[in-house]
Design a protein around this motif. Sequence first.
Motif: not given
Length: 111
Positions: A45-53, A71, A78-79
Amino acid sequence: MTYTALTVVAVLATIALDRWVARTRVTSTASWWSAYGIIVFFQLLTNGWLTGRRIVRYDGDAILGSGDVRFVGDGRLVFAPVEDLGFGFALVLSTTVVWVWLGRRNGEESA
């Protein structure tokens, strides 16, 4: 050295620490894998949010895949690059091994 190579070295070194150096054998317990499953969920969740954005970016030459943010696929989950999972595993396992080893050293019983 690439992020991929560093991750492989970190994972292997940490498993060696668990198995043969500290002899804690944390990875042979069900409680470790249950706890780690929870940790991986929040790590993704955390890595995905940071790298996806695109708050955190990776050089495509240093990781598996092309460096394009997706994704799933092209070396990403998850990004985040799959190397993050290995590196996170090494960090969490090494911390747990040291914790258990110090507890045993101080005469406390391990779980």
